[in-house]
Design an enzyme around this catalytic site. Structure first.
Site, mmCIF file in Angstrom:
data_model
loop_
_atom_site.group_PDB
_atom_site.id
_atom_site.type_symbol
_atom_site.label_atom_id
_atom_site.label_comp_id
_atom_site.label_asym_id
_atom_site.label_seq_id
_atom_site.Cartn_x
_atom_site.Cartn_y
_atom_site.Cartn_z
ATOM 1 N N LYS A 9 -11.787 -1.812 6.974
ATOM 2 C CA LYS A 9 -10.868 -2.601 7.782
ATOM 3 C C LYS A 9 -11.214 -2.555 9.269
ATOM 4 O O LYS A 9 -11.019 -3.511 9.963
ATOM 5 C CB LYS A 9 -9.415 -2.140 7.600
ATOM 6 C CG LYS A 9 -8.938 -2.121 6.168
ATOM 7 C CD LYS A 9 -8.475 -3.488 5.661
ATOM 8 C CE LYS A 9 -8.334 -3.526 4.153
ATOM 9 N NZ LYS A 9 -7.444 -2.543 3.577
ATOM 10 N N ASP A 37 -1.656 6.808 6.229
ATOM 11 C CA ASP A 37 -2.662 5.836 5.829
ATOM 12 C C ASP A 37 -2.852 4.921 7.036
ATOM 13 O O ASP A 37 -1.959 4.147 7.387
ATOM 14 C CB ASP A 37 -2.152 5.045 4.609
ATOM 15 C CG ASP A 37 -3.113 3.935 4.184
ATOM 16 O OD1 ASP A 37 -4.145 3.734 4.858
ATOM 17 O OD2 ASP A 37 -2.820 3.274 3.165
ATOM 18 N N TRP A 48 0.831 -1.213 0.000
ATOM 19 C CA TRP A 48 0.000 0.000 0.000
ATOM 20 C C TRP A 48 0.857 1.251 0.000
ATOM 21 O O TRP A 48 0.564 2.217 -0.703
ATOM 22 C CB TRP A 48 -0.971 -0.016 1.177
ATOM 23 C CG TRP A 48 -1.917 -1.179 1.127
ATOM 24 C CD1 TRP A 48 -2.024 -2.185 2.044
ATOM 25 C CD2 TRP A 48 -2.876 -1.484 0.089
ATOM 26 N NE1 TRP A 48 -2.980 -3.083 1.636
ATOM 27 C CE2 TRP A 48 -3.520 -2.687 0.454
ATOM 28 C CE3 TRP A 48 -3.236 -0.849 -1.104
ATOM 29 C CZ2 TRP A 48 -4.517 -3.269 -0.330
ATOM 30 C CZ3 TRP A 48 -4.224 -1.437 -1.889
ATOM 31 C CH2 TRP A 48 -4.861 -2.627 -1.507
HETATM 32 C C1 LIG Z 1 -6.842 -2.069 2.254
HETATM 33 C C2 LIG Z 1 -5.852 -0.997 2.322
HETATM 34 C C3 LIG Z 1 -5.787 0.012 1.339
HETATM 35 C C4 LIG Z 1 -6.677 0.025 0.125
HETATM 36 O O1 LIG Z 1 -7.933 0.434 0.486
HETATM 37 P P1 LIG Z 1 -9.079 0.639 -0.632
HETATM 38 O O2 LIG Z 1 -10.166 1.229 0.204
HETATM 39 O O3 LIG Z 1 -9.383 -0.697 -1.194
HETATM 40 O O4 LIG Z 1 -8.567 1.585 -1.653
HETATM 41 C C5 LIG Z 1 -4.855 1.004 1.501
HETATM 42 N N1 LIG Z 1 -4.024 1.028 2.561
HETATM 43 C C6 LIG Z 1 -4.052 0.078 3.509
HETATM 44 C C7 LIG Z 1 -3.096 0.153 4.656
HETATM 45 C C8 LIG Z 1 -4.968 -0.964 3.420
HETATM 46 O O5 LIG Z 1 -4.994 -1.911 4.372
#
Ligand SMILES: *Cc1c(COP(=O)(O)O)cnc(C)c1O
Length: 354
Positions: free
Chosen positions: A191, A167, A100
């Protein structure tokens, strides 16, 4: 029997939230209308949006500190480019700790110079780099606090003299941090907060307005702040369920209380990984994630037996991501410790079968 759901995302949410959400689909707030058939500008839905935004700031202890909470669309992946679009003038620095983080870095390169402050790619991202320097002339520094795929987590938040962007898709609301260290936090809901479709962005307003480029309205944080996440039709169901989950978290003692439970769960699984001679952990011990535990069988030949035992035990979603292989147990806020115990029991059962 309900399964023990270790899915990495979309993932487990509190059972009571599933129940409340399904009731609202049929009859929202005793209106004899469904949540998903009313106007997003109706009083009832505006209240949902306001409450969700307010709870997010309250739980992060960021109320009245110059932050705004937004619920946007396009997932965390959209934030990879929105962050750069809105904040990258000349140069940005990124910590590369996995898939990511690499994707975020790649998008930023479309908008300016990107410095990789450090990377753990040399060891398939099984650790968090330390002791790196952050260029003081960067417009911002971007980190991924929890690396969902590799099972590592940044334990010590770096001190920076440039804006810090994170993030936090897979560990937001899971542990206490000084969230005021961050200037922008984003997280895909699916998540640890709600269903797919909404992305939480918490942003310190004074970092905006510093880039020269023209920003399309849908990608402009200022537009979304001004319109209070209602510039266009928001993902009403995802925002509603996120609100319910945040209420559940608050009613259960907030981040302080959930962090204790999350630590108990992760200690349980990591103790077993370290004790059980049939398994080995993937991530470096010091950097192990409390959310996603990654581990492999020492002998791959045991895979069919273990998979069969896991199936019989009702364990769902423990297969590792293809870049790591083996297994991954995602233990988000709503996962009960009993599920982790079941996984540990199953790992011990394997010892008796071979
Ligand atoms: C799942 C995830 C993403 C991607 O998320 P989307 O909503 O599918 O774009 C980005 N960063 C992390 C740390 C993730 O776990």
């Amino acid at each position: 029997m309900k399964k023990h759901n270790f899915s990495a995302g979309p993932c487990i949410l509190p059972q009571e939230v599933f129940k409340q959400a399904s009731e609202a689909i049929l009859n929202f707030n005793n209106s004899d209308l469904s949540l998903i058939e009313i106007s997003h500008r109706s009083k009832d839905f505006v209240e949902v949006m306001d409450t969700a935004q307010d709870l997010a700031l309250e739980l992060l202890d960021l109320k009245d500190k110059g932050y705004k909470a937004l619920f946007l669309q396009g997932g965390a992946s959209m934030q990879f480019l929105m962050v750069a679009y809105n904040l990258l003038n000349k140069k940005a620095a990124y910590l590369n700790t996995g898939t990511w983080a690499s994707k975020a870095l790649k998008e930023a390169k479309l908008f300016g110079e990107v410095v990789e402050a450090a990377s753990s790619k040399d060891q398939n991202f099984n650790y968090i780099p330390k002791g790196y320097t952050i260029p003081s002339d960067a417009d911002y520094f971007h980190i991924t606090t929890n690396n969902t795929i590799f099972g590592t987590q940044v334990k010590e938040i770096p001190t920076t003299n440039v804006p810090l962007i994170a993030d936090m898709s897979s560990d937001i609301f899971s542990r206490k941090l000084d969230f005021s260290k961050f200037d922008l936090i984003y997280a895909g809901a699916q998540k640890n907060m709600g269903p797919a479709g909404a992305t939480l962005v918490v942003i310190k307003e004074d970092i905006l307005g510093k880039v020269d480029r023209v920003i399309p309205s849908m990608l402009d944080y200022k537009v979304h702040i001004e319109k209070e996440s209602m510039f266009n039709t928001p993902p009403v169901f995802a925002v509603y369920v996120s609100m319910l989950t945040l209420q559940w978290l608050k009613n259960n003692g907030g981040i302080d209380a959930i962090e204790i439970k999350n630590k108990e769960k992760s200690a349980l699984i990591y103790n077993e990984i370290d004790r059980n001679p049939l398994f080995k952990g993937f991530a470096a011990s010091a950097d192990r994630s409390d959310m996603n535990a990654t581990f492999n069988l020492v002998d791959e030949a045991h895979k069919p037996i273990f998979d069969q035992l896991a199936k019989e035990a009702g364990l769902n979603g423990i297969n590792g991501h293809r870049s790591v292989g083996g297994y991954r147990a995602s233990m988000y806020n709503a996962l009960p410790i009993e599920s982790v115990q079941k996984l540990v029991d199953t790992m011990q059962l394997l010892e008796t079968k071979i």
